[in-house]
Design a protein around this motif. Structure first.
Motif, PDB file in Angstrom:
ATOM      1  N   ILE A  94       0.878  -1.322   0.049  1.00 40.18           N
ATOM      2  CA  ILE A  94      -0.125  -0.105  -0.012  1.00 40.18           C
ATOM      3  C   ILE A  94       1.022   1.445   0.076  1.00 40.18           C
ATOM      4  N   ASP A  95       1.011   1.928  -1.030  1.00 42.17           N
ATOM      5  CA  ASP A  95       1.848   2.978  -1.325  1.00 42.17           C
ATOM      6  C   ASP A  95       1.177   4.501  -1.275  1.00 42.17           C
ATOM      7  N   ALA A 103      -0.298   0.512  -9.822  1.00 38.69           N
ATOM      8  CA  ALA A 103      -0.916   0.433  -8.572  1.00 38.69           C
ATOM      9  C   ALA A 103      -2.473   0.883  -8.620  1.00 38.69           C
ATOM     10  N   VAL A 104      -3.334   0.395  -8.125  1.00 40.11           N
ATOM     11  CA  VAL A 104      -4.860   0.637  -7.947  1.00 40.11           C
ATOM     12  C   VAL A 104      -5.085   1.299  -6.825  1.00 40.11           C
ATOM     13  N   PRO A 105      -5.516   2.801  -7.188  1.00 49.12           N
ATOM     14  CA  PRO A 105      -6.061   3.652  -6.125  1.00 49.12           C
ATOM     15  C   PRO A 105      -7.319   3.343  -5.333  1.00 49.12           C
ATOM     16  N   VAL A 106      -7.313   3.228  -4.108  1.00 54.09           N
ATOM     17  CA  VAL A 106      -8.351   2.885  -3.174  1.00 54.09           C
ATOM     18  C   VAL A 106      -8.926   3.703  -2.263  1.00 54.09           C
ATOM     19  N   VAL A 107     -10.217   4.322  -2.185  1.00 54.20           N
ATOM     20  CA  VAL A 107     -10.528   4.901  -0.945  1.00 54.20           C
ATOM     21  C   VAL A 107     -11.728   4.049  -0.793  1.00 54.20           C
ATOM     22  N   PRO A 108     -11.942   3.320   0.599  1.00 56.67           N
ATOM     23  CA  PRO A 108     -12.929   2.519   0.955  1.00 56.67           C
ATOM     24  C   PRO A 108     -14.325   3.010   0.722  1.00 56.67           C
ATOM     25  N   GLU A 109     -14.362   4.332   1.181  1.00 60.10           N
ATOM     26  CA  GLU A 109     -16.044   4.938   0.887  1.00 60.10           C
ATOM     27  C   GLU A 109     -16.529   5.073  -0.752  1.00 60.10           C
ATOM     28  N   ALA A 110     -15.584   5.098  -1.505  1.00 62.93           N
ATOM     29  CA  ALA A 110     -15.876   4.985  -3.007  1.00 62.93           C
ATOM     30  C   ALA A 110     -15.621   4.098  -3.776  1.00 62.93           C
ATOM     31  N   PRO A 121       0.419 -10.451  -4.972  1.00 59.07           N
ATOM     32  CA  PRO A 121       0.235  -9.687  -4.019  1.00 59.07           C
ATOM     33  C   PRO A 121      -0.449  -8.341  -4.358  1.00 59.07           C
ATOM     34  N   ALA A 122      -1.249  -7.704  -3.473  1.00 58.22           N
ATOM     35  CA  ALA A 122      -1.862  -6.615  -3.797  1.00 58.22           C
ATOM     36  C   ALA A 122      -1.132  -5.377  -4.182  1.00 58.22           C
ATOM     37  N   TRP A 123      -1.324  -4.709  -4.721  1.00 58.49           N
ATOM     38  CA  TRP A 123      -0.406  -3.540  -5.604  1.00 58.49           C
ATOM     39  C   TRP A 123      -1.236  -2.199  -5.397  1.00 58.49           C
ATOM     40  N   ILE A 124      -1.337  -1.646  -4.380  1.00 53.66           N
ATOM     41  CA  ILE A 124      -2.307  -0.649  -4.010  1.00 53.66           C
ATOM     42  C   ILE A 124      -1.813   0.854  -3.849  1.00 53.66           C
ATOM     43  N   THR A 125      -2.536   1.878  -4.355  1.00 51.41           N
ATOM     44  CA  THR A 125      -2.031   3.229  -4.147  1.00 51.41           C
ATOM     45  C   THR A 125      -3.291   3.885  -2.797  1.00 51.41           C
ATOM     46  N   SER A 126      -2.695   4.319  -1.991  1.00 49.27           N
ATOM     47  CA  SER A 126      -3.612   5.169  -0.949  1.00 49.27           C
ATOM     48  C   SER A 126      -3.599   6.545  -1.653  1.00 49.27           C
ATOM     49  N   PRO A 127      -4.623   7.203  -2.321  1.00 47.99           N
ATOM     50  CA  PRO A 127      -4.351   8.261  -2.986  1.00 47.99           C
ATOM     51  C   PRO A 127      -4.015   9.778  -2.318  1.00 47.99           C
ATOM     52  N   ALA A 326      -6.110  -1.489   4.344  1.00 52.92           N
ATOM     53  CA  ALA A 326      -5.353  -2.851   4.798  1.00 52.92           C
ATOM     54  C   ALA A 326      -6.563  -3.394   5.467  1.00 52.92           C
ATOM     55  N   GLN A 327      -7.506  -2.978   6.170  1.00 53.99           N
ATOM     56  CA  GLN A 327      -8.657  -3.481   6.839  1.00 53.99           C
ATOM     57  C   GLN A 327      -9.323  -4.365   5.818  1.00 53.99           C
TER      58      GLN A 327
END
Length: 334
Positions: A94-95, A103-110, A121-127, A326-327
Motif C-alpha cells: 500500500i503506497d 497500482a490501483v487507487p482505493v478509497v474504501p468509501e468510494a 500480492p496486492a499493489w495498491i495506492t492510497s491516493p 488494509a482492513q
C-alpha cells in the motif's frame, strides 16, 4: 477475529508514518510484529507502538520476506526504490506516494469493490489527500447528480510537503512576528501570512504533479474515466488540514434536499448546517471524517452544486485511508 501477521511501515519517522503507526494501534489492527523502517539518517530512532518503544531500522538492508504487508509512506523516490523488492518477496503493498505504475487507487468509501479479485500480492495506492477528500464527498452524489464536470480549488496545508515545510512555516512566522529579516529556505518565497498559487513544480503545460495526480486518481475512484476536472492547488499558511472549494456541474438540475440527504447518510462525512461552516483548525484536525459545508446551488445555474470541504490531510487523507484499505485486504486476500 483475523489472525495477526507481520507488517512493515517504510517512512515510520515522518508525520504520515507516525500517524499510520498510531492508527494501527487505535484500530487494534492484527499486528504480530511491526517493523519500522526509514532512511539511514532516521534509523536508530524510536516510535511508540502498543506501549513499547520500537527501534526504527534502515530500509536498505531489510528482508521483506519477513512481512506480508508493507505501507510505503516515505515519498516517491523510496517507493520506486523498494516497492518492487517488497512485491517480489510476496508482500502486499500500500503506497501513499502515487509513484507506482499500475497500482490501483482505493478509497474504501468510494471504490472498495475493486479489491475483489485483485491479483496477489496486492499493489495498491492510497491516493493523495485531495483525492481522498473529494472521493468521500462526491461518491455518494455520483448517481444523484449525473456529474459532468468538477472544478476544484485546493487549499493545501504545508504538512502535505513534510516536516521540513511545517518547520519552515513556523520559522517564518516567528521571524515576522519578531520583526526579523525573513529568509525563505524550503519554499521559494514567503509562505507565512501569504498564499502561493502553486504547490510543487509546474510541467510544460503549467500543471503540477499534485494537480495531475488528483485528476487521474479521482476519475478512477469515481469510476468516471471521461470526467472533466479542473484543479488549482494553492499553498496556504496552515500547518495541518486541507480545504477545498468544489463546484460540480450536473447534467440535470440539482435536487438540493436529495443531495443533503445523501450527504447525511454517507460514511465518513460530517455535514455542517447551512448557518455554519467548517474550518481545518476548528473542526478537521485530528478527526476521521471529511467536513462538508456551504452546500448550495449555483447563483445562475440550477445544474451547479457548490461545496466547501475540509479534512485532516495527514490523518484522514493519508494514514487512516491506508489503514482502512488494509482492513479491507484482510477480508479479501491477506
Amino acid at each position: 477475529m483475523n489472525p495477526a501477521f507481520n507488517i512493515a511501515v517504510v517512512g515510520a519517522t515522518g508525520s504520515v508514518g507516525e500517524t499510520l503507526v498510531q492508527i494501527l494501534e487505535e484500530l487494534a489492527f492484527p499486528v504480530a510484529t511491526l517493523h519500522l523502517l526509514a532512511s539511514l539518517e532516521s534509523a536508530g530512532s524510536s516510535v511508540m507502538f502498543a506501549g513499547k518503544k520500537l527501534r526504527v531500522r534502515e530500509v536498505d538492508s531489510f528482508d521483506f520476506s519477513q512481512v506480508r504487508l508493507v505501507f510505503f509512506a516515505a515519498g516517491a523516490a523510496v517507493s520506486r526504490s523498494f516497492a518492487d523488492k517488497a512485491r517480489q518477496a510476496g508482500c502486499a503493498v500500500i503506497d501513499l506516494s502515487g509513484a507506482l505504475a499500475g497500482a490501483v487507487p482505493v478509497v474504501p468509501e468510494a471504490n472498495a469493490q475493486v479489491l475483489e479479485g485483485l491479483p496477489q500480492p496486492a499493489w495498491i495506492t492510497s491516493p493523495s489527500a485531495a483525492a481522498v477528500a473529494l472521493a468521500v464527498a462526491l461518491a455518494p452524489l455520483k448517481q444523484q447528480l449525473d456529474i459532468e464536470r468538477v472544478q476544484v480549488t485546493a487549499c493545501v496545508a504545508v504538512s502535505a510537503q513534510g516536516r521540513e515545510a511545517v518547520n519552515e512555516l513556523a520559522r517564518q512566522t516567528a521571524e515576522l512576528l519578531n520583526a526579523r529579516p525573513l529568509e525563505p529556505q524550503f519554499f521559494d518565497r514567503q509562505v507565512a501570512f501569504n498564499l502561493l498559487p502553486r504547490v510543487g513544480v509546474e510541467d510544460g503545460q503549467g500543471h503540477t504533479v499534485l494537480e495531475r495526480r488528483l485528476v487521474s486518481e479521482l476519475r478512477v475512484l469515481l469510476g468516471l474515466p471521461s470526467l472533466k476536472i479542473s484543479v488549482t492547488c494553492i499553498q496556504v499558511p496552515v500547518f495541518f488540514g486541507d480545504s477545498y472549494s468544489v463546484s460540480v456541474q450536473s447534467r440535470r438540475p440539482v435536487d438540493l434536499p436529495a443531495v443533503l440527504a445523501e450527504l447525511d447518510g454517507a460514511a465518513s462525512i460530517e455535514r455542517v448546517e447551512a448557518d455554519d461552516y467548517p474550518t481545518p483548525v476548528g473542526d478537521a484536525v485530528g478527526q476521521d471524517v471529511v467536513y462538508v459545508g456551504r452546500v448550495r446551488q449555483g447563483i445562475d445555474e440550477p445544474e451547479q452544486l457548490n461545496l466547501w470541504l475540509t479534512t485532516d490531510n495527514v490523518r484522514k487523507g493519508a494514514a487512516l485511508n491506508a489503514v482502512q484499505v488494509a482492513q479491507l485486504l484482510l477480508k479479501h486476500m491477506l
